[in-house]
Design an enzyme around this catalytic site. Sequence first.
Site, PDB file in Angstrom:
ATOM      1  N   GLU A 255       0.806  -1.228   0.000  1.00 52.44           N
ATOM      2  CA  GLU A 255       0.000   0.000   0.000  1.00 52.44           C
ATOM      3  C   GLU A 255       0.838   1.278   0.000  1.00 52.44           C
ATOM      4  OE1 GLU A 255      -2.849  -0.288   3.189  1.00 52.44           O
ATOM      5  OE2 GLU A 255      -3.592  -2.230   2.506  1.00 52.44           O
ATOM      6  N   GLU A 362      -6.221 -10.775  -1.181  1.00 52.29           N
ATOM      7  CA  GLU A 362      -7.001 -10.548   0.046  1.00 52.29           C
ATOM      8  C   GLU A 362      -8.494 -10.549  -0.274  1.00 52.29           C
ATOM      9  OE1 GLU A 362      -5.590  -7.252   2.397  1.00 52.29           O
ATOM     10  OE2 GLU A 362      -3.498  -7.582   1.820  1.00 52.29           O
TER      11      GLU A 362
END
Length: 449
Positions: A255, A362
Amino acid sequence: MNSKQMINRIYIFLALFIFISCSEDNEQPVLGTPEIYKISELSHQSFLLDWTAIVNAQSYELDVATDEDFTQFAEGYQQAKVASDQVLVEGLMAGTKYYIRVKALYGSTTSPYSNIATSTTLAAEGMESDTPLKSVVSTFNVGMAIRTDKFSAEHQQIFVREYDQITAEYEMKMDVMMPAEGQFDFSRADELVDFAVENGIEVHGHALIWHASTPSWVENYAGTDAEFELMVEDYIKTVVQHFSGKVHSWDVVNEAVDDQGGVLRNSVFLERMGPDYLKKCFQWAREADSQILLFYNDYNLCWDETKLNKVISIINDFESAGVDIDGVGFQVHISYNGPSAATIRQQAKKITDLDLLLHFSELDVKVNPDNDIDRLTAERDEAQKQKYKEVVQIYNEIPSASKFALTVWGLKDDESWIPAHQGHADWALMYHDDFSFKKAHTGFLEAVQ
């Protein structure tokens, strides 16, 4: 005026009044167009249909068909007359897609047809399949995010039966493994890794560098920027070497791209090491272990074109600098109603066209993103199943050279991160709270069988 004239005038007035009244009664009003805005209470043989009420409508005419050309009608639903703007459509076939339209009526006057809506009835009742996922998938790893505080015997039994790869949800992040300067704690991570190794399960490491798991002592590091960089290098190499031979792959940086404008996220690593910090982190991981696979991982990449383009520019920069990267992780945190399959497929192709590995890293599917239900309804349960199936189908279709793993982010609904994050209830995973299968599990199986 005599009485006879007076009576004649009264008759003329009454006749004129009656004529005008009748003319007004015969005038047909203009009718607005209904809009079908809600289909709910979906079952195997019925659904509840709502549309906008139309001023002056005396009734409505409803068509329900199994084809979009409206030539094959559901029994009793060809020009069916309906008194109100809501109707329970019944007597349908299970597991069938229906096309619906409606128009308003006033006498012989009709409105234009509404928008054409669609709804698929639930499949016939039956037990959800308990076939182990990994037993039917041969071309990629089936992964699960696990954690030490949710590691009962029942959890472990399912992990071993269903999955051939695990990812530590929290235990392999910087704030856990390096709680103080110069101090490493691998106890929780070792517990999960040792379990995986003992049971022949591959381990994907997650994640070496992540702004949200940076310990406070790193955020407030007192040394120089050069000392900070040496500390990060030592951390990465120590961790990777500790797990060498046991961990097959790593999310090196997680991220790092901001949500706005496709720029790097402001973090202590960017501030202290500059924009080349990603290349340095990947280089140090490669120096620590030449055999592991190295990934960049981020959210919204499966639909946010600007964000993915930034990631691709980072990859191109890596290539120019001679820095290795093996793949990209798409955190597929999505909802039952979006993004579309076409969007996910298009975004995935941008990575596979680069001949990189693609990790759907995810996966979870929210069924209550708008907080409009207070329980998992049969309709949302089925919609979630279809979305899981859709995602798995998309991943299964990518080129074999780009396949790595599809990882579900948690085992059962009461262990998901989603409710706390979005502030209300949701049921985003493939198991009920009691460890029983949901339809989503069957959807996964159907996608690969």
